[in-house]
Design an enzyme around this catalytic site. Structure first.
Site, PDB file in Angstrom:
ATOM      1  N   ILE A  18       0.830  -1.204   0.000  1.00 31.71           N
ATOM      2  CA  ILE A  18       0.000   0.000   0.000  1.00 31.71           C
ATOM      3  C   ILE A  18       0.865   1.254   0.000  1.00 31.71           C
ATOM      4  O   ILE A  18       0.546   2.236  -0.666  1.00 31.71           O
ATOM      5  CB  ILE A  18      -0.960  -0.020   1.203  1.00 31.71           C
ATOM      6  CG1 ILE A  18      -1.953  -1.181   1.059  1.00 31.71           C
ATOM      7  CG2 ILE A  18      -1.716   1.299   1.307  1.00 31.71           C
ATOM      8  CD1 ILE A  18      -2.858  -1.371   2.255  1.00 31.71           C
ATOM      9  N   ASP A  37      11.788   3.547   4.292  1.00 28.03           N
ATOM     10  CA  ASP A  37      11.387   2.241   4.798  1.00 28.03           C
ATOM     11  C   ASP A  37      12.609   1.685   5.518  1.00 28.03           C
ATOM     12  O   ASP A  37      13.680   2.306   5.509  1.00 28.03           O
ATOM     13  CB  ASP A  37      10.934   1.314   3.667  1.00 28.03           C
ATOM     14  CG  ASP A  37       9.846   0.341   4.115  1.00 28.03           C
ATOM     15  OD1 ASP A  37      10.019  -0.282   5.187  1.00 28.03           O
ATOM     16  OD2 ASP A  37       8.847   0.199   3.404  1.00 28.03           O
ATOM     17  N   ASP A  61      14.531   3.957   9.997  1.00 30.42           N
ATOM     18  CA  ASP A  61      13.718   3.290  11.011  1.00 30.42           C
ATOM     19  C   ASP A  61      12.933   4.366  11.743  1.00 30.42           C
ATOM     20  O   ASP A  61      13.510   5.202  12.450  1.00 30.42           O
ATOM     21  CB  ASP A  61      14.631   2.526  11.972  1.00 30.42           C
ATOM     22  CG  ASP A  61      13.868   1.756  13.044  1.00 30.42           C
ATOM     23  OD1 ASP A  61      12.674   2.025  13.245  1.00 30.42           O
ATOM     24  OD2 ASP A  61      14.502   0.899  13.696  1.00 30.42           O
ATOM     25  N   TYR A 156      -2.901  -4.605  17.555  1.00 33.55           N
ATOM     26  CA  TYR A 156      -3.023  -3.791  16.348  1.00 33.55           C
ATOM     27  C   TYR A 156      -4.183  -2.807  16.465  1.00 33.55           C
ATOM     28  O   TYR A 156      -4.031  -1.612  16.190  1.00 33.55           O
ATOM     29  CB  TYR A 156      -3.213  -4.679  15.120  1.00 33.55           C
ATOM     30  CG  TYR A 156      -3.444  -3.887  13.854  1.00 33.55           C
ATOM     31  CD1 TYR A 156      -2.384  -3.274  13.207  1.00 33.55           C
ATOM     32  CD2 TYR A 156      -4.725  -3.737  13.324  1.00 33.55           C
ATOM     33  CE1 TYR A 156      -2.597  -2.523  12.059  1.00 33.55           C
ATOM     34  CE2 TYR A 156      -4.935  -2.997  12.180  1.00 33.55           C
ATOM     35  CZ  TYR A 156      -3.871  -2.386  11.550  1.00 33.55           C
ATOM     36  OH  TYR A 156      -4.078  -1.641  10.413  1.00 33.55           O
ATOM     37  N   LYS A 160      -4.060   1.364  16.517  1.00 32.13           N
ATOM     38  CA  LYS A 160      -4.730   2.236  15.554  1.00 32.13           C
ATOM     39  C   LYS A 160      -5.776   3.124  16.235  1.00 32.13           C
ATOM     40  O   LYS A 160      -6.058   4.236  15.772  1.00 32.13           O
ATOM     41  CB  LYS A 160      -5.342   1.397  14.433  1.00 32.13           C
ATOM     42  CG  LYS A 160      -4.294   0.744  13.532  1.00 32.13           C
ATOM     43  CD  LYS A 160      -3.368   1.777  12.910  1.00 32.13           C
ATOM     44  CE  LYS A 160      -2.378   1.176  11.941  1.00 32.13           C
ATOM     45  NZ  LYS A 160      -1.521   2.187  11.284  1.00 32.13           N
ATOM     46  N   LEU A 188      -9.940  -3.985   5.492  1.00 32.58           N
ATOM     47  CA  LEU A 188      -8.997  -5.024   5.092  1.00 32.58           C
ATOM     48  C   LEU A 188      -8.708  -4.872   3.601  1.00 32.58           C
ATOM     49  O   LEU A 188      -9.595  -5.021   2.764  1.00 32.58           O
ATOM     50  CB  LEU A 188      -9.574  -6.410   5.379  1.00 32.58           C
ATOM     51  CG  LEU A 188      -8.693  -7.591   4.972  1.00 32.58           C
ATOM     52  CD1 LEU A 188      -7.371  -7.584   5.733  1.00 32.58           C
ATOM     53  CD2 LEU A 188      -9.440  -8.902   5.201  1.00 32.58           C
TER      54      LEU A 188
END
Length: 252
Positions: A18, A37, A61, A156, A160, A188
């Site tokens: 994504i 990344d 990082d 998770y 969020k 999802l």
């Protein structure tokens, strides 16, 4: 007309999936991209350059404040500013579904460190540039699971949920500086990592699709319209908000 011409935009977690889709879409709208990344997101950067875009790609990082600050300073120096930040980097696709009793303290801390503190570190790092400009757009990536209270992934979902709360608080703190911060909350979405994770196969995905008003898989391109809107001047009178993009599984 391209909506992001000459805007300098940072995208974290841009090496694949994504994040790579976000970066390519923003570049196609005229933005100057800065990608990071854990490993240099060179493949994404090469695709953007091949299409005529401007991009800087670095390994970084996001849990290391000195590294994040150095990256932000380089972006401001090379691109002449930082108009937007997309906080995409997070742990999700490789996580296994498990009961709360089976989540170790170490795994909990790892998810919180990357998903919450990493987001905080990136916001903190771009603040000097955005304050100097008197303008900035921050797009945090939350999750529709926050509004469902999805089970078997407590660390998770909690991380969020923290992102939604963080977004609201930061919006109050930096609005007078001309900085806007909003959340994009996907459902999802079938990225490469999700498709490779056996926990996201079969009946779980089918049940997720069945809960939607629009009954099909979500793919990264489904998120692009909302992302570009939040990164552009079109959303300049919005801040502290969360937009759910999940085919109507959540009506928020």
């Amino acid at each position: 007309m391209a909506r992001l011409v000459e805007r300098s935009i940072i995208v974290t977690g841009a090496a694949q999936g994504i994040g790579a889709a976000y970066a390519k879409a923003l570049a196609s709208e005229g933005a100057k991209l800065a990608l990071c990344d854990l490993a240099p997101p060179d493949e994404t950067a090469d695709a953007i350059r091949s299409a005529g875009g401007t991009v800087l790609a670095r390994a970084c990082d996001i849990t290391q404040p000195a590294a994040v600050a150095a990256f932000a300073a380089e972006v401001e120096r090379e691109h002449g500013g930082i108009q937007a930040l997309v906080n995409n980097a997070a742990l999700f696709g490789n996580l296994a579904l498990k009961s709360l009793e089976d989540i170790t303290s170490e795994e909990w801390d790892q998810v919180m460190r990357v998903n919450v503190r990493g987001t905080f570190e990136c916001i903190k790092a771009v603040m000097p540039a955005m304050r100097r400009q008197g303008y900035g757009k921050i797009v945090n990536i939350a999750s529709a699971t926050v509004f469902k209270g999805a089970p078997m992934m407590l660390h998770y979902v909690a991380s969020k949920g923290a992102i939604v709360a963080l977004t609201r608080s930061v919006a109050r703190e930096v609005g007078d500086a001309g900085i806007r911060i909003n959340c994009l909350a996907p459902g999802l979405t079938m990225s490469a990592n999700v498709e490779a994770n056996q926990d996201w196969a079969g009946r779980i995905v089918e049940a997720n699709i069945a809960s939607r008003c629009l009954k099909r898989d979500a793919v990264p391109d489904d998120l692009i319209g909302a992302l570009v809107f939040l990164a552009s001047g079109e959303s300049d009178f919005m801040t502290g908000q969360t937009i759910v993009v999940d085919g109507g599984s959540v009506t928020h």
